[in-house]
Scaffold this motif. Structure first.
Motif, PDB file in Angstrom:
ATOM      1  N   ASN A  39       4.543 -12.916  -1.410  1.00  0.00           N
ATOM      2  CA  ASN A  39       3.099 -12.769  -1.650  1.00  0.00           C
ATOM      3  C   ASN A  39       2.414 -11.872  -0.623  1.00  0.00           C
ATOM      4  O   ASN A  39       1.481 -12.275   0.069  1.00  0.00           O
ATOM      5  CB  ASN A  39       2.446 -14.162  -1.662  1.00  0.00           C
ATOM      6  N   ILE A  40       2.861 -10.627  -0.538  1.00  0.00           N
ATOM      7  CA  ILE A  40       2.294  -9.686   0.427  1.00  0.00           C
ATOM      8  C   ILE A  40       1.257  -8.805  -0.265  1.00  0.00           C
ATOM      9  O   ILE A  40       1.580  -8.048  -1.178  1.00  0.00           O
ATOM     10  CB  ILE A  40       3.396  -8.807   1.060  1.00  0.00           C
ATOM     11  N   GLY A  41       0.001  -8.914   0.149  1.00  0.00           N
ATOM     12  CA  GLY A  41      -1.080  -8.144  -0.455  1.00  0.00           C
ATOM     13  C   GLY A  41      -1.004  -6.670  -0.114  1.00  0.00           C
ATOM     14  O   GLY A  41      -0.388  -6.276   0.884  1.00  0.00           O
ATOM     15  N   ALA A  42      -1.652  -5.847  -0.934  1.00  0.00           N
ATOM     16  CA  ALA A  42      -1.580  -4.396  -0.769  1.00  0.00           C
ATOM     17  C   ALA A  42      -2.141  -3.951   0.581  1.00  0.00           C
ATOM     18  O   ALA A  42      -1.562  -3.085   1.256  1.00  0.00           O
ATOM     19  CB  ALA A  42      -2.316  -3.710  -1.916  1.00  0.00           C
ATOM     20  N   SER A  43      -3.266  -4.523   1.010  1.00  0.00           N
ATOM     21  CA  SER A  43      -3.856  -4.115   2.281  1.00  0.00           C
ATOM     22  C   SER A  43      -2.974  -4.530   3.464  1.00  0.00           C
ATOM     23  O   SER A  43      -2.821  -3.780   4.440  1.00  0.00           O
ATOM     24  CB  SER A  43      -5.259  -4.714   2.434  1.00  0.00           C
ATOM     25  N   GLN A  44      -2.379  -5.718   3.375  1.00  0.00           N
ATOM     26  CA  GLN A  44      -1.451  -6.172   4.418  1.00  0.00           C
ATOM     27  C   GLN A  44      -0.224  -5.272   4.463  1.00  0.00           C
ATOM     28  O   GLN A  44       0.273  -4.909   5.537  1.00  0.00           O
ATOM     29  CB  GLN A  44      -1.029  -7.617   4.148  1.00  0.00           C
ATOM     30  N   LEU A  45       0.231  -4.879   3.283  1.00  0.00           N
ATOM     31  CA  LEU A  45       1.384  -3.987   3.182  1.00  0.00           C
ATOM     32  C   LEU A  45       1.089  -2.647   3.831  1.00  0.00           C
ATOM     33  O   LEU A  45       1.884  -2.126   4.621  1.00  0.00           O
ATOM     34  CB  LEU A  45       1.726  -3.800   1.706  1.00  0.00           C
ATOM     35  N   GLU A  46      -0.073  -2.093   3.542  1.00  0.00           N
ATOM     36  CA  GLU A  46      -0.442  -0.797   4.105  1.00  0.00           C
ATOM     37  C   GLU A  46      -0.589  -0.872   5.622  1.00  0.00           C
ATOM     38  O   GLU A  46      -0.235   0.066   6.341  1.00  0.00           O
ATOM     39  CB  GLU A  46      -1.735  -0.299   3.465  1.00  0.00           C
ATOM     40  N   GLU A  47      -1.090  -2.003   6.133  1.00  0.00           N
ATOM     41  CA  GLU A  47      -1.213  -2.171   7.582  1.00  0.00           C
ATOM     42  C   GLU A  47       0.162  -2.115   8.247  1.00  0.00           C
ATOM     43  O   GLU A  47       0.337  -1.458   9.286  1.00  0.00           O
ATOM     44  CB  GLU A  47      -1.892  -3.509   7.885  1.00  0.00           C
ATOM     45  N   VAL A  48       1.151  -2.782   7.638  1.00  0.00           N
ATOM     46  CA  VAL A  48       2.511  -2.758   8.185  1.00  0.00           C
ATOM     47  C   VAL A  48       3.088  -1.351   8.087  1.00  0.00           C
ATOM     48  O   VAL A  48       3.713  -0.844   9.028  1.00  0.00           O
ATOM     49  CB  VAL A  48       3.408  -3.761   7.437  1.00  0.00           C
ATOM     50  N   LEU A  49       2.884  -0.693   6.946  1.00  0.00           N
ATOM     51  CA  LEU A  49       3.432   0.653   6.759  1.00  0.00           C
ATOM     52  C   LEU A  49       2.884   1.635   7.788  1.00  0.00           C
ATOM     53  O   LEU A  49       3.608   2.501   8.290  1.00  0.00           O
ATOM     54  CB  LEU A  49       3.132   1.157   5.346  1.00  0.00           C
ATOM     55  N   SER A  50       1.592   1.498   8.113  1.00  0.00           N
ATOM     56  CA  SER A  50       0.986   2.423   9.071  1.00  0.00           C
ATOM     57  C   SER A  50       1.541   2.227  10.481  1.00  0.00           C
ATOM     58  O   SER A  50       1.568   3.165  11.281  1.00  0.00           O
ATOM     59  CB  SER A  50      -0.537   2.244   9.075  1.00  0.00           C
ATOM     60  N   LYS A  51       2.018   1.007  10.783  1.00  0.00           N
ATOM     61  CA  LYS A  51       2.583   0.738  12.105  1.00  0.00           C
ATOM     62  C   LYS A  51       4.068   1.065  12.172  1.00  0.00           C
ATOM     63  O   LYS A  51       4.547   1.620  13.158  1.00  0.00           O
ATOM     64  CB  LYS A  51       2.353  -0.736  12.476  1.00  0.00           C
ATOM     65  N   LEU A  70       2.452  -5.759  -8.575  1.00  0.00           N
ATOM     66  CA  LEU A  70       3.341  -4.759  -7.982  1.00  0.00           C
ATOM     67  C   LEU A  70       2.918  -3.364  -8.396  1.00  0.00           C
ATOM     68  O   LEU A  70       2.898  -2.430  -7.567  1.00  0.00           O
ATOM     69  CB  LEU A  70       4.788  -5.045  -8.404  1.00  0.00           C
ATOM     70  N   LEU A  71       2.592  -3.190  -9.662  1.00  0.00           N
ATOM     71  CA  LEU A  71       2.138  -1.883 -10.153  1.00  0.00           C
ATOM     72  C   LEU A  71       0.904  -1.420  -9.390  1.00  0.00           C
ATOM     73  O   LEU A  71       0.834  -0.265  -8.926  1.00  0.00           O
ATOM     74  CB  LEU A  71       1.838  -1.973 -11.652  1.00  0.00           C
ATOM     75  N   GLU A  72      -0.069  -2.291  -9.228  1.00  0.00           N
ATOM     76  CA  GLU A  72      -1.300  -1.908  -8.537  1.00  0.00           C
ATOM     77  C   GLU A  72      -1.050  -1.670  -7.052  1.00  0.00           C
ATOM     78  O   GLU A  72      -1.654  -0.771  -6.455  1.00  0.00           O
ATOM     79  CB  GLU A  72      -2.364  -2.980  -8.777  1.00  0.00           C
ATOM     80  N   ALA A  73      -0.146  -2.437  -6.456  1.00  0.00           N
ATOM     81  CA  ALA A  73       0.199  -2.217  -5.042  1.00  0.00           C
ATOM     82  C   ALA A  73       0.900  -0.876  -4.862  1.00  0.00           C
ATOM     83  O   ALA A  73       0.629  -0.145  -3.895  1.00  0.00           O
ATOM     84  CB  ALA A  73       1.090  -3.349  -4.532  1.00  0.00           C
TER      85      ALA A  73
END
Length: 266
Positions: A39-51, A70-73
């Motif tokens: 259950n990883i939200g899109a904004s949380q995912l992007e925060e991890v990706l940026s780091k 998943l499609l929207e993320a």
């Protein structure tokens, strides 16, 4: 540097056995990997990706509603600045069950078998100019976006209409909590199919029945009746243009339950 992978379950996805098995397999193959879990939200995912700045993002979904998330993320991640070189891949049970969904996701669909998926990912991350291009990011039609927005806006009213009608109409053993649970799950399926603009996905509702039923199970005749009540509620509450867009999805869901023999549901 060695390739790094971030793996996560899509928003709303709690079934992690498949992606966790693949993550362990990839680590055994020597890949550096960050596993984020359920259950990883899109904004949380992007925060991890940026780091972390990984080379590959791997997402998983096993149900139709989590596939829509998943499609929207994937759309969100692909359109964020700095992610133009990020490879995005996805998989999960629902994409094998409903192959038409995979074509809508702007990412690379990987095999369901962990060993095959690991080989596929190793090939994707190989230092070669032959890396496949990611599919383009496409958005749903304006009509679908409007219908989905109105379904979400009118959801409390739709739920109240169904509850009022279902209290008198459904099987006596089903209480209000059971009615509300099933209404919510069926509405989730309809909204997810709208995200993909794929009414045909709902023709397989029997295969997705544990996403649409309370844990105790529900008679097939009740699910068909419940789908009909949701259609009646949408007809009453939604604007005509939105109902016209949603109508094929409502019909597909009803037919999935109404035309199947009772023995198919345990």
């Amino acid at each position: 540097r060695e390739s790094h992978i971030v793996a996560a379950c899509a928003p709303g996805e709690y079934h992690e056995m498949g992606i966790l098995t693949l993550a362990l397999f990839l680590r055994r193959r020597g890949f550096s990997l960050t596993y984020l879990g359920q259950n990883i939200g899109a904004s949380q995912l992007e925060e991890v990706l940026s780091k972390v700045r990984p080379d590959l993002l791997l997402l998983s979904a096993s149900t139709l509603p989590s596939a829509a998330e998943l499609l929207e993320a994937a759309r969100y991640v692909r359109t964020q600045p700095g992610n133009d070189r990020l490879l995005v891949a996805f998989g999960g049970r629902v994409f094998g069950l409903l192959p038409m969904l995979a074509a809508h996701v702007p990412a690379i669909h990987i095999a369901s078998n962990a060993r095959e998926a690991g080989q596929q990912i190793a090939h994707l991350l190989a230092d070669a100019p032959s890396r496949p291009a990611l599919p383009p990011v496409t958005l749903p039609s304006l009509a679908a976006q409007e219908a989905l927005g109105l379904m979400r806006q009118y959801r409390p009213e739709l739920t109240a209409l169904v509850l009022r009608a279902a209290t008198a109409a459904v099987d006596e053993r089903c209480d209000c909590a059971c009615i509300l649970t099933t209404t919510a799950e069926l509405l989730n399926l309809i909204e997810a199919a709208l995200v993909f603009e794929e009414p045909a996905a709902l023709e397989h509702a029997l295969d997705l029945r544990w996403d649409a039923m309370p844990p105790s199970g529900s008679p097939l005749r009740w699910l068909a009746q419940h789908a009909a009540l949701i259609r009646d509620a949408c007809s009453s509450a939604l604007p005509v243009s939105a109902f016209r867009q949603v109508s094929p999805h409502l019909d597909a869901l009803w037919h999935a339950f109404a035309e199947a023999p009772e023995s198919q549901v345990s």
